[in-house]
Design a protein around this motif. Structure first.
Motif, PDB file in Angstrom:
ATOM      1  N   SER A   2       0.933  -1.327  -0.041  1.00  0.00           N
ATOM      2  CA  SER A   2       0.034  -0.064   0.137  1.00  0.00           C
ATOM      3  C   SER A   2       0.869   1.425   0.057  1.00  0.00           C
ATOM      4  CB  SER A   2      -0.874  -0.129   1.254  1.00  0.00           C
ATOM      5  OG  SER A   2      -1.320   1.045   1.604  1.00  0.00           O
ATOM      6  N   ALA A   3       0.285   2.441  -0.528  1.00  0.00           N
ATOM      7  CA  ALA A   3       1.093   3.683  -0.433  1.00  0.00           C
ATOM      8  C   ALA A   3       1.075   3.940   1.084  1.00  0.00           C
ATOM      9  CB  ALA A   3       0.503   4.579  -1.313  1.00  0.00           C
ATOM     10  N   LEU A   4       0.482   3.271   1.830  1.00  0.00           N
ATOM     11  CA  LEU A   4       0.223   3.901   3.342  1.00  0.00           C
ATOM     12  C   LEU A   4       1.461   3.531   4.305  1.00  0.00           C
ATOM     13  CD1 LEU A   4      -3.410   2.964   4.117  1.00  0.00           C
ATOM     14  CD2 LEU A   4      -2.390   5.251   3.217  1.00  0.00           C
ATOM     15  N   PHE A  44       7.105   8.344  15.756  1.00  0.00           N
ATOM     16  CA  PHE A  44       7.348   6.809  16.036  1.00  0.00           C
ATOM     17  C   PHE A  44       6.785   5.925  14.692  1.00  0.00           C
ATOM     18  CE2 PHE A  44       3.515   8.527  17.011  1.00  0.00           C
ATOM     19  CZ  PHE A  44       2.458   7.685  16.924  1.00  0.00           C
ATOM     20  N   VAL A  45       7.002   4.707  14.864  1.00  0.00           N
ATOM     21  CA  VAL A  45       6.916   3.956  13.658  1.00  0.00           C
ATOM     22  C   VAL A  45       5.924   2.758  14.337  1.00  0.00           C
ATOM     23  CG1 VAL A  45       7.959   2.031  11.994  1.00  0.00           C
ATOM     24  CG2 VAL A  45       8.988   4.133  12.465  1.00  0.00           C
ATOM     25  N   LEU A  46       5.128   2.480  13.272  1.00  0.00           N
ATOM     26  CA  LEU A  46       4.002   1.468  13.864  1.00  0.00           C
ATOM     27  C   LEU A  46       4.292   0.170  12.980  1.00  0.00           C
ATOM     28  CD1 LEU A  46       1.900   2.563  15.826  1.00  0.00           C
ATOM     29  CD2 LEU A  46       0.132   2.194  13.886  1.00  0.00           C
ATOM     30  N   HIS A  47       4.302  -1.026  13.383  1.00  0.00           N
ATOM     31  CA  HIS A  47       4.531  -2.328  12.577  1.00  0.00           C
ATOM     32  C   HIS A  47       3.315  -2.777  12.497  1.00  0.00           C
ATOM     33  CE1 HIS A  47       8.807  -2.177  13.425  1.00  0.00           C
ATOM     34  NE2 HIS A  47       8.472  -1.667  14.528  1.00  0.00           N
ATOM     35  N   LEU A  48       2.619  -2.945  11.297  1.00  0.00           N
ATOM     36  CA  LEU A  48       1.446  -3.285  10.771  1.00  0.00           C
ATOM     37  C   LEU A  48       1.607  -4.538   9.972  1.00  0.00           C
ATOM     38  CD1 LEU A  48      -0.530  -0.206  10.290  1.00  0.00           C
ATOM     39  CD2 LEU A  48      -0.535  -1.529  12.308  1.00  0.00           C
ATOM     40  N   PRO A  49       0.829  -5.322   9.581  1.00  0.00           N
ATOM     41  CA  PRO A  49       0.773  -6.510   8.757  1.00  0.00           C
ATOM     42  C   PRO A  49       1.335  -5.997   7.359  1.00  0.00           C
ATOM     43  CG  PRO A  49      -1.114  -6.979   9.927  1.00  0.00           C
ATOM     44  CD  PRO A  49      -0.391  -5.617  10.368  1.00  0.00           C
ATOM     45  N   VAL A  53       4.635   1.933   9.159  1.00  0.00           N
ATOM     46  CA  VAL A  53       3.864   3.312   9.004  1.00  0.00           C
ATOM     47  C   VAL A  53       4.646   4.132  10.024  1.00  0.00           C
ATOM     48  CG1 VAL A  53       1.926   4.485   9.346  1.00  0.00           C
ATOM     49  CG2 VAL A  53       1.662   2.270   8.499  1.00  0.00           C
ATOM     50  N   ASP A  54       5.072   5.162   9.155  1.00  0.00           N
ATOM     51  CA  ASP A  54       5.585   6.485  10.237  1.00  0.00           C
ATOM     52  C   ASP A  54       4.451   7.239  10.605  1.00  0.00           C
ATOM     53  OD1 ASP A  54       8.126   6.606   7.506  1.00  0.00           O
ATOM     54  OD2 ASP A  54       8.596   5.871   9.532  1.00  0.00           O
ATOM     55  N   ALA A 100       0.288   7.724   4.769  1.00  0.00           N
ATOM     56  CA  ALA A 100       1.465   7.998   5.782  1.00  0.00           C
ATOM     57  C   ALA A 100       2.351   9.075   5.154  1.00  0.00           C
ATOM     58  CB  ALA A 100       2.200   6.582   6.112  1.00  0.00           C
ATOM     59  N   PRO A 101       3.080   9.692   5.928  1.00  0.00           N
ATOM     60  CA  PRO A 101       3.262   9.631   7.462  1.00  0.00           C
ATOM     61  C   PRO A 101       1.831  10.246   8.270  1.00  0.00           C
ATOM     62  CG  PRO A 101       4.691  11.619   6.533  1.00  0.00           C
ATOM     63  CD  PRO A 101       4.117  10.855   5.536  1.00  0.00           C
TER      64      PRO A 101
END
Length: 116
Positions: A2-4, A44-49, A53-54, A100-101
């Protein structure tokens, strides 16, 4: 993809070849939440499947919605104390179509209703 999101480390667009040795255990994490003084945000950075994501949250949101103190050193600990709620707000914004971000502001956290 994804572009996200950005690809996970070591992914196809990563400059580290998949056969490279892993980073030493003593290396500090590169994805820790930190204060970006120029924008007065905690980043921060989110770890998604889907990938990483910034995101960031404004000083005003941390102060007015989560009770951070006046001093800039209060912001990152306040983020950590409310990390689950803040990260859920990022996911909510992404589901609403944000790209994102993701920048979180006070409006992303409703004010609790006051009792009578």
């Amino acid at each position: 993809m994804s572009a996200l999101t950005r690809p996970p480390a070591g992914g196809p667009s990563s400059p580290v070849p998949p056969t490279a040795a892993p980073a030493p255990a003593a290396a500090p994490p590169t994805e820790e939440a930190y204060l970006h003084e120029g924008s007065e945000t905690v980043r921060f950075v989110l770890h998604l499947p889907e990938g990483l994501v910034d995101a960031s949250i404004s000083r005003q949101a941390l102060r007015h919605r989560f009770g951070a103190g006046e001093h800039p050193t209060d912001l990152v600990p306040t983020y950590h104390a409310h990390q689950a709620v803040i990260q859920a707000a990022v996911v909510h914004r992404l589901r609403q179509g944000a790209h994102a971000p993701v920048m979180l502001r006070e409006a992303d956290f409703p004010v609790p209703a006051r009792g009578r």
